[in-house]
Design a protein around this motif. Structure first.
Motif, short mmCIF file in Angstrom:
data_model
loop_
_atom_site.label_atom_id
_atom_site.label_comp_id
_atom_site.label_asym_id
_atom_site.label_seq_id
_atom_site.Cartn_x
_atom_site.Cartn_y
_atom_site.Cartn_z
N GLY A 129 6.23 -2.04 0.17
CA GLY A 129 7.58 -2.08 0.70
C GLY A 129 7.74 -0.98 1.75
O GLY A 129 6.99 0.00 1.75
N GLN A 190 15.48 -2.33 -2.05
CA GLN A 190 14.13 -1.77 -2.15
C GLN A 190 14.14 -0.43 -2.88
O GLN A 190 13.30 -0.17 -3.73
CB GLN A 190 13.51 -1.59 -0.76
CG GLN A 190 12.18 -0.85 -0.76
CD GLN A 190 11.11 -1.50 -1.61
OE1 GLN A 190 10.38 -2.36 -1.15
NE2 GLN A 190 11.01 -1.09 -2.87
N TRP A 193 14.51 -1.27 -6.62
CA TRP A 193 13.71 -2.35 -7.18
C TRP A 193 13.04 -1.96 -8.50
O TRP A 193 12.34 -0.96 -8.59
CB TRP A 193 12.65 -2.80 -6.18
CG TRP A 193 12.21 -4.20 -6.45
CD1 TRP A 193 11.09 -4.60 -7.13
CD2 TRP A 193 12.90 -5.40 -6.09
NE1 TRP A 193 11.05 -5.98 -7.20
CE2 TRP A 193 12.14 -6.49 -6.57
CE3 TRP A 193 14.09 -5.65 -5.40
CZ2 TRP A 193 12.53 -7.81 -6.37
CZ3 TRP A 193 14.48 -6.95 -5.21
CH2 TRP A 193 13.70 -8.02 -5.69
N THR A 196 9.10 -1.38 -8.73
CA THR A 196 8.50 -0.37 -7.87
C THR A 196 8.27 0.90 -8.69
O THR A 196 9.15 1.34 -9.43
CB THR A 196 9.40 -0.06 -6.66
OG1 THR A 196 9.55 -1.24 -5.88
CG2 THR A 196 8.80 1.04 -5.78
N PRO A 220 5.86 -3.43 -3.84
CA PRO A 220 7.00 -3.66 -2.96
C PRO A 220 8.15 -4.36 -3.66
O PRO A 220 7.96 -5.06 -4.65
CB PRO A 220 6.40 -4.55 -1.86
CG PRO A 220 5.29 -5.28 -2.54
CD PRO A 220 4.71 -4.30 -3.51
N ASN A 222 12.10 -6.54 -2.91
CA ASN A 222 12.60 -7.68 -2.13
C ASN A 222 11.66 -8.89 -2.24
O ASN A 222 11.27 -9.50 -1.24
CB ASN A 222 12.82 -7.29 -0.67
CG ASN A 222 13.92 -6.28 -0.50
OD1 ASN A 222 14.86 -6.23 -1.29
ND2 ASN A 222 13.81 -5.43 0.50
#
Length: 238
Positions: A129, A190, A193, A196, A220, A222
């Motif tokens: 990401g 992001q 998230w 992550t 990443p 999204n």
């Protein structure tokens, strides 16, 4: 996209207050500044060097902005304080991701100081990401003549960088898992998230004393799934 500066007078100085952010999934925009705060943790220092430079096509040069252990701590805590608010597990700092972010921040700063993702320019080497932030220089103008006297690299707090992405929370609906109409929210999602685990960031100054910050995320966020019927479905950040 070029962000047109919005300037305001403050105690005889004309200050470039235009800050732009860019998301891998959404278009860039110019945003007014604000910041968030949080307690500072101290991960391993970012392996940055102010001696690394990039060549600017018109003859100038870019330079990495050295991030101290305190500043990397502020970057990390700014992410994690927001994640704690929605009960998402904290991120850990990655020197490897910071090095990767350094490479791209220096490249962008030295090639027009424009915001582009690696994927846009065919430079994506890893599945990560990415959030990007741009801020113009502080411009000092003589009040009577209006003539520019000096421009400076402004000292930007890391919490202001992450805070700009977090501002997009106001334009994200968890119930519909969508951004508000005409708005961006991919930087916020992001940062938040759920899957992550690691983040690493870097910053570089541009030849005109603007600056670009890059944060990379692993895994990443999204994420968009393609279903068997050909339709798509976006995963929720938390």
């Amino acid at each position: 996209m070029t962000c047109r500066p919005q300037c305001i007078f403050r105690t005889g100085r004309l200050k470039n207050g235009c800050i732009a952010v860019f998301s891998a999934l959404l278009f860039s925009s110019c945003l007014a500044g604000c910041s968030t705060t949080g307690n500072v943790t101290r991960p391993t220092s970012t392996p940055s060097s102010s001696e690394k430079t990039g060549i600017f096509p018109e003859g100038g040069s870019s330079r990495l902005i050295s991030l101290s252990t305190e500043k990397t701590g502020e970057l990390l805590e700014s992410h994690n304080s927001a994640r704690r608010s929605v009960n998402v597990s904290p991120l850990v700092w990655s020197d490897d991701l910071a090095e990767y972010a350094q490479e791209w921040a220096l490249y962008l700063a030295g090639h027009g100081c424009q915001m582009h993702h690696r994927s846009e320019l065919g430079q994506k080497k890893r599945r990560l990401g990415e959030n990007i932030y741009w801020k113009g220089p502080l411009i000092i103008i003589e009040s009577r003549s209006g003539k520019e006297i000096e421009r400076q690299l402004e000292n930007t707090p890391p919490v202001k960088v992450v805070g700009k992405w977090l501002d997009e929370q106001h334009d994200y609906s968890l119930s519909s898992n969508q951004c508000a109409s005409g708005k961006e929210c991919g930087h916020y999602t992001q940062v938040m998230w759920h899957s992550t685990k690691k983040v690493g960031c870097a910053a570089a100054s541009c030849p005109d004393d603007g600056q670009i910050w890059v944060c990379n995320y692993d895994p990443p966020g999204n994420v968009i799934w393609t279903l068997t019927d050909g339709s798509t479905e976006s995963e929720r950040p938390y």
